[in-house]
Write a protein that holds these residues in place. Sequence first.
Motif, PDB file in Angstrom:
ATOM      1  N   TYR A   1     -40.924 -56.531 -24.265  1.00  0.00           N
ATOM      2  CA  TYR A   1     -41.768 -55.390 -23.471  1.00  0.00           C
ATOM      3  C   TYR A   1     -40.662 -54.366 -23.022  1.00  0.00           C
ATOM      4  CZ  TYR A   1     -46.439 -57.824 -22.804  1.00  0.00           C
ATOM      5  OH  TYR A   1     -47.628 -58.212 -23.224  1.00  0.00           O
ATOM      6  N   ASN A   2     -41.096 -53.035 -22.861  1.00  0.00           N
ATOM      7  CA  ASN A   2     -40.453 -52.320 -22.009  1.00  0.00           C
ATOM      8  C   ASN A   2     -41.438 -51.319 -21.045  1.00  0.00           C
ATOM      9  OD1 ASN A   2     -39.245 -48.941 -22.375  1.00  0.00           O
ATOM     10  ND2 ASN A   2     -37.913 -50.391 -21.292  1.00  0.00           N
ATOM     11  N   MET A   3     -41.178 -51.718 -19.837  1.00  0.00           N
ATOM     12  CA  MET A   3     -42.121 -50.841 -18.836  1.00  0.00           C
ATOM     13  C   MET A   3     -41.804 -49.696 -18.847  1.00  0.00           C
ATOM     14  SD  MET A   3     -41.144 -52.420 -15.071  1.00  0.00           S
ATOM     15  CE  MET A   3     -40.404 -53.945 -15.448  1.00  0.00           C
ATOM     16  N   SER A   4     -42.949 -48.874 -18.604  1.00  0.00           N
ATOM     17  CA  SER A   4     -42.756 -47.242 -18.264  1.00  0.00           C
ATOM     18  C   SER A   4     -43.265 -46.979 -16.875  1.00  0.00           C
ATOM     19  CB  SER A   4     -43.504 -46.397 -19.493  1.00  0.00           C
ATOM     20  OG  SER A   4     -43.796 -45.421 -19.030  1.00  0.00           O
ATOM     21  N   VAL A   5     -42.672 -46.119 -16.154  1.00  0.00           N
ATOM     22  CA  VAL A   5     -43.093 -45.888 -14.877  1.00  0.00           C
ATOM     23  C   VAL A   5     -42.940 -44.397 -14.443  1.00  0.00           C
ATOM     24  CG1 VAL A   5     -42.878 -48.155 -13.782  1.00  0.00           C
ATOM     25  CG2 VAL A   5     -40.946 -46.307 -13.512  1.00  0.00           C
ATOM     26  N   GLY A   6     -43.790 -43.901 -13.724  1.00  0.00           N
ATOM     27  CA  GLY A   6     -43.478 -42.400 -13.202  1.00  0.00           C
ATOM     28  C   GLY A   6     -44.063 -42.200 -11.916  1.00  0.00           C
TER      29      GLY A   6
ATOM     30  N   VAL B   1     -46.345 -49.718  -6.789  1.00  0.00           N
ATOM     31  CA  VAL B   1     -45.593 -49.598  -8.169  1.00  0.00           C
ATOM     32  C   VAL B   1     -44.355 -50.470  -8.363  1.00  0.00           C
ATOM     33  CG1 VAL B   1     -44.132 -47.992  -9.607  1.00  0.00           C
ATOM     34  CG2 VAL B   1     -46.454 -47.358  -8.578  1.00  0.00           C
ATOM     35  N   ASP B   2     -43.655 -50.464  -7.004  1.00  0.00           N
ATOM     36  CA  ASP B   2     -42.658 -51.688  -6.673  1.00  0.00           C
ATOM     37  C   ASP B   2     -43.166 -52.795  -7.104  1.00  0.00           C
ATOM     38  OD1 ASP B   2     -39.942 -51.769  -5.814  1.00  0.00           O
ATOM     39  OD2 ASP B   2     -40.822 -53.123  -4.398  1.00  0.00           O
ATOM     40  N   THR B   3     -44.234 -53.422  -6.469  1.00  0.00           N
ATOM     41  CA  THR B   3     -44.715 -54.658  -6.822  1.00  0.00           C
ATOM     42  C   THR B   3     -44.759 -55.132  -8.265  1.00  0.00           C
ATOM     43  OG1 THR B   3     -45.796 -54.757  -4.573  1.00  0.00           O
ATOM     44  CG2 THR B   3     -46.435 -56.414  -6.260  1.00  0.00           C
ATOM     45  N   TYR B   4     -45.385 -53.841  -9.017  1.00  0.00           N
ATOM     46  CA  TYR B   4     -45.753 -54.188 -10.491  1.00  0.00           C
ATOM     47  C   TYR B   4     -44.242 -54.108 -11.186  1.00  0.00           C
ATOM     48  CZ  TYR B   4     -46.057 -52.004 -15.118  1.00  0.00           C
ATOM     49  OH  TYR B   4     -46.153 -52.138 -16.406  1.00  0.00           O
ATOM     50  N   ILE B   5     -43.246 -53.514 -10.813  1.00  0.00           N
ATOM     51  CA  ILE B   5     -41.851 -53.600 -11.299  1.00  0.00           C
ATOM     52  C   ILE B   5     -41.688 -55.125 -11.188  1.00  0.00           C
ATOM     53  CG2 ILE B   5     -39.444 -53.015 -11.343  1.00  0.00           C
ATOM     54  CD1 ILE B   5     -40.597 -50.063 -10.656  1.00  0.00           C
TER      55      ILE B   5
ATOM     56  N   LEU C   1     -37.987 -44.149 -17.760  1.00  0.00           N
ATOM     57  CA  LEU C   1     -38.635 -43.299 -16.496  1.00  0.00           C
ATOM     58  C   LEU C   1     -39.362 -42.231 -17.337  1.00  0.00           C
ATOM     59  CD1 LEU C   1     -38.762 -42.079 -14.119  1.00  0.00           C
ATOM     60  CD2 LEU C   1     -36.357 -41.023 -14.361  1.00  0.00           C
ATOM     61  N   SER C   2     -40.415 -41.923 -16.881  1.00  0.00           N
ATOM     62  CA  SER C   2     -41.200 -40.791 -17.491  1.00  0.00           C
ATOM     63  C   SER C   2     -41.473 -39.897 -16.214  1.00  0.00           C
ATOM     64  CB  SER C   2     -42.693 -41.424 -17.863  1.00  0.00           C
ATOM     65  OG  SER C   2     -43.325 -40.133 -18.434  1.00  0.00           O
ATOM     66  N   THR C   3     -41.032 -38.606 -16.458  1.00  0.00           N
ATOM     67  CA  THR C   3     -41.231 -37.727 -15.359  1.00  0.00           C
ATOM     68  C   THR C   3     -42.362 -36.798 -15.814  1.00  0.00           C
ATOM     69  OG1 THR C   3     -39.364 -36.512 -16.044  1.00  0.00           O
ATOM     70  CG2 THR C   3     -39.166 -38.298 -14.077  1.00  0.00           C
TER      71      THR C   3
ATOM     72  N   LEU D   1     -44.991 -50.348 -22.642  1.00  0.00           N
ATOM     73  CA  LEU D   1     -46.200 -50.743 -21.870  1.00  0.00           C
ATOM     74  C   LEU D   1     -46.386 -49.218 -21.307  1.00  0.00           C
ATOM     75  CD1 LEU D   1     -45.268 -53.837 -19.955  1.00  0.00           C
ATOM     76  CD2 LEU D   1     -46.583 -53.677 -22.018  1.00  0.00           C
ATOM     77  N   LYS D   2     -47.954 -49.076 -21.116  1.00  0.00           N
ATOM     78  CA  LYS D   2     -48.197 -47.653 -21.069  1.00  0.00           C
ATOM     79  C   LYS D   2     -48.206 -47.444 -19.401  1.00  0.00           C
ATOM     80  CE  LYS D   2     -52.180 -44.667 -21.175  1.00  0.00           C
ATOM     81  NZ  LYS D   2     -53.533 -43.989 -21.531  1.00  0.00           N
ATOM     82  N   THR D   3     -47.644 -46.305 -19.296  1.00  0.00           N
ATOM     83  CA  THR D   3     -47.004 -45.903 -18.016  1.00  0.00           C
ATOM     84  C   THR D   3     -47.976 -46.064 -16.812  1.00  0.00           C
ATOM     85  OG1 THR D   3     -45.946 -44.061 -19.111  1.00  0.00           O
ATOM     86  CG2 THR D   3     -45.934 -43.841 -16.658  1.00  0.00           C
ATOM     87  N   VAL D   4     -47.431 -46.540 -15.631  1.00  0.00           N
ATOM     88  CA  VAL D   4     -48.276 -46.804 -14.251  1.00  0.00           C
ATOM     89  C   VAL D   4     -47.444 -45.823 -13.435  1.00  0.00           C
ATOM     90  CG1 VAL D   4     -48.393 -49.290 -14.957  1.00  0.00           C
ATOM     91  CG2 VAL D   4     -46.781 -48.460 -13.442  1.00  0.00           C
ATOM     92  N   GLN D   5     -48.145 -45.267 -12.611  1.00  0.00           N
ATOM     93  CA  GLN D   5     -47.814 -44.498 -11.543  1.00  0.00           C
ATOM     94  C   GLN D   5     -48.788 -44.814 -10.290  1.00  0.00           C
ATOM     95  OE1 GLN D   5     -49.463 -40.557 -10.911  1.00  0.00           O
ATOM     96  NE2 GLN D   5     -50.720 -40.549 -12.922  1.00  0.00           N
TER      97      GLN D   5
END
Length: 1011
Positions: free
Chosen positions: A151-156, A167-171, A218-220, A83-87
């Motif tokens: 799915y694999n979620m991506s967050v940054g 973001v926490d709610t999203y996760i 995790l995307s940084t 999934l496209k990264t969210v931040q």
Amino acid sequence: MSEFMRPIPFKDLIDWALEEYKNEGSIFGIKKEKFYKNESGKMLKTVFGDEISSAVGPAAGPQSQLAQNILVSYLTGARFIELKTVQKLDGEDIQKAVAKPCINSEDECYNCEWSTELTVKEAYEEYVKAYFAIIALAKELNLSDKKDFAYNMSVGYDLEGIKSEKVDTYIENLRNAGDTDVFKECKSYLEENIDKFSNFNKEDIENISTNVCDSITLSTLHGCPAEEIEKIASYLIDDKKMSTFIKCNPTMLGYDYARKTLDDMGFDYISFTDHHFKNDLQYEDAVVMIERLLDLAKKNDLAFGVKLTNTFPVDVKRNELPAEEMYMSGRSLLPLTVSMAAMLSEKFDGKLPMSYSGGADARNIKEIFEALGQPITVATTILKPGGYLRFNQLAKETEDLLSDKIHDVDVEKTIKLRDKTISEWVNNKLYREKVGSRKTDSPLPLTDCFKAPCKDGGCPIEQQIPEYLKLVANGEYDKAIEVIAMDNTAPTILGELCAHYCQDHCTRVDYEKSLQIREMKLIAANKAQDKYLENIKEVDLKSDKKVLVIGAGPGGIAAASYLRRNGVDVTVREKLSKPYGIVSHVIPEFRISDEQIEKDYQIAVKQGVKFVFDSEVTESYEELKKDYDYIIAATGAWEKGRSPVKEGEENILDALDFLWDVRMNGKANVGKKVAVVGAGDVAMDCTRTAARLDGVESVALVYRRTEAYMPATQEEVNDVKEEGHKIYELVAPYAYDGKVLKCEKMELGEFDESGRRSINSTGEKLDLEFDTVIGATGARVDTSAFKENNINLDDWGNVKTTENYETNIDNVYVIGDCRAGASTIVKAMGEAKAVCLDILSKENLENDFEKFEVEGNKDIIYEKRGRLQEKIDNENEGYRCLKCDQICEMCTEVCPNRANVAIKADGFDNLHQIIHLDGMCNECGNCGFYCPHAGRPYKDKLTVFWTKEDFDDSTNTGFLKDGNKYLVRLENGKVIEVENLDDLSENMAKLIKAIEENYAYYIKPTEILNS
């Protein structure tokens, strides 16, 4: 248009899919024949515990942003969706931060966007909608009777942002979506509309898990400290209890390794400094961090691994995108990513799980998967022609390798893959030849835009290339040579020597390798030209006008041949003793024989062209016009080129003199050691010719830039390299005394406006001993005859002409090399064709340039789309042709959001018409790179608007439906409101009526979005 994407409500998403499938046999443009179904029954077990039916999917990027993107990915073969990264920065805030266009995938890919352009809440809703849509449609379409994707979620990008409420709610909502509004809405709609389905049932609805996704990557951002990365990963594992991958940056390899690897593989123009290499996570720090995180995950009974790799930050130096820095991916990232995999797999002895993304495509995906054994995601390959359809081949390539047992990374295979990737020519930048953009100069029309750029914009004589390719492949050689000779007066010569601009424009360039068009022409000529010659009949004269052609080179003979076969009396005068000028007197015989040249010459002879050899024209044009109504000067470029040295010019042997001596006299005395200065095709001919002379021990090519900037075609350069001749790059000669060539060593400088790098002296000198130095820096034109006849020249000394090559003297034309300097055979012939048509027009004579219809089966054409197929070294190569003039639709394939669509509409020439759906477009610009016209489909095609705001924010020709009225922006930019479509132009009215009648779902979201 507006760059803001408008998510499609779930109701409309499902209704759209079902209705399109019923009416068109497709969903969001993907034909059912391209739907992927795992037939083997094998499944892949990921380290996250998911069981999926293919090993591939979209990387976190443009193809996993909207619900329809994710659905289309699944339909074509993707089963692992990143999934496209969210931040924390989202929605309008990030849209303002991202310059548009934001994608350039012309070869390797660059982007200047990074995370979702939606709000975090909207992104979540899109992912849930797609989740439901996939489950429902997979069962309905018999693709799978159980959930076979993950799915694999991506967050940054920092711990603070990831801990933020949104973001926490999203996760947490993705982990347990049951109580969220969108989950309830999707489930409720399916329950209430279950009668729309045949296979999908209520029990299936009840079985839909509320756990949409439970793994995370995790995307940084580049420059994120090691401590911060470890804190975030530890938080995700220890606090959130989630299996976690961290996305690693290729900068971990070190600047020197990355720079050398890319330079050695032809990507030396990609600009970057050591800044990110110094500030990003260092390898030594990464190793100890990964060891600790592996232990932490094990304690929590969770999975931990790495995602290889993130995109690579590089500098914008050639106006690739409207930014200062951009992120590189695709085939130039491939060697860096496999190097990372080799480095880390060796360090951790295969125990570190790896998910892969970096230049994977159908050529290499099997080897990558065999080595790593975990899902592989892609972005660049599915941004290219074929688009999402490429997933089908990727999934099938790896299906037999799927396993429900998790195994270690195969270290030996990974290291071999790295070495092979770096050394294999297919991965070198120059394998693509020196092709930049395949676009042509034609404006993009509103309707009937399909074209084959190989022949329309690529070929100077507009040969009917798709037609003769199919004929050759079918073994219909007699018909093939008829099609070729319609536009080509020298089939054999061009079969051997053509500069093949057509191949630079071939759509297959963006798949795997251009069609070998020239070779197919030669096959037809070898098989059928003799018979074609036998059947040529001299055409009766249709006019009393007479034409004199001065020069019997390729351009002159072409002009004469075109005119004579159309009934015009033509005489050719040539000062040499035989025809075809440079071709027969200079180009080496190992490239073209006298027998081959004679075959083409006889075409003109049998057509009735009169040739007078050993006849230098010394008369004035005024005097000649007493006997001739038209004069065509085609005298070529025979003057010596400029000297490559400032000192010792008299010691330099001119390339044309050298090649003439060898071709005409069979020898040249050049000693044992020879240097050729230059890098065009003539320089390559000189190098290879000198090496064949008795007594010559070595030949070296000397060039002041690097191979990537050599003007010669890459195949000519490759011939020189394969013969083992030394090439001195970044070496600029300045003096030659007959023994020592004195040179300066150069270095590449900044990029100029043309995108080519300048050169600067390093100050270092180099002395090279040679018995002979041949100067091959371009022949020049003797313009004395033009000056004597008062022909106007420009400031550069080139002849000034009209677009049809007529000079300031009425009915006097100048074509070919003598007009504007040394060029190519086929360009001279193209100018000859234009002159012929101009003369015939003046004389009110019809021309005989027939257009042939050799249509391909449209189902077969569509079947080829999205499938890489390596070149075929025989007459069957033509079967790789995609028949772009019959079916183009490139813009529909390369749009990640499915915003360009092909519709059936009566009253047009093309099979389909292209329209643009504004609400699904974010102006990424990708379709603009692949449209064969000069235009951009997202700007130039008839646009369906979904909101008044977007209509007002646009300049596109198009319409917004409001009840029974239409707000329309006309072709001239004027905005009007109409109820009766007949008040519009005929083409616009036909398009809108077709949309209303057969594609109402393209308009339907308007009702909800405007409510």
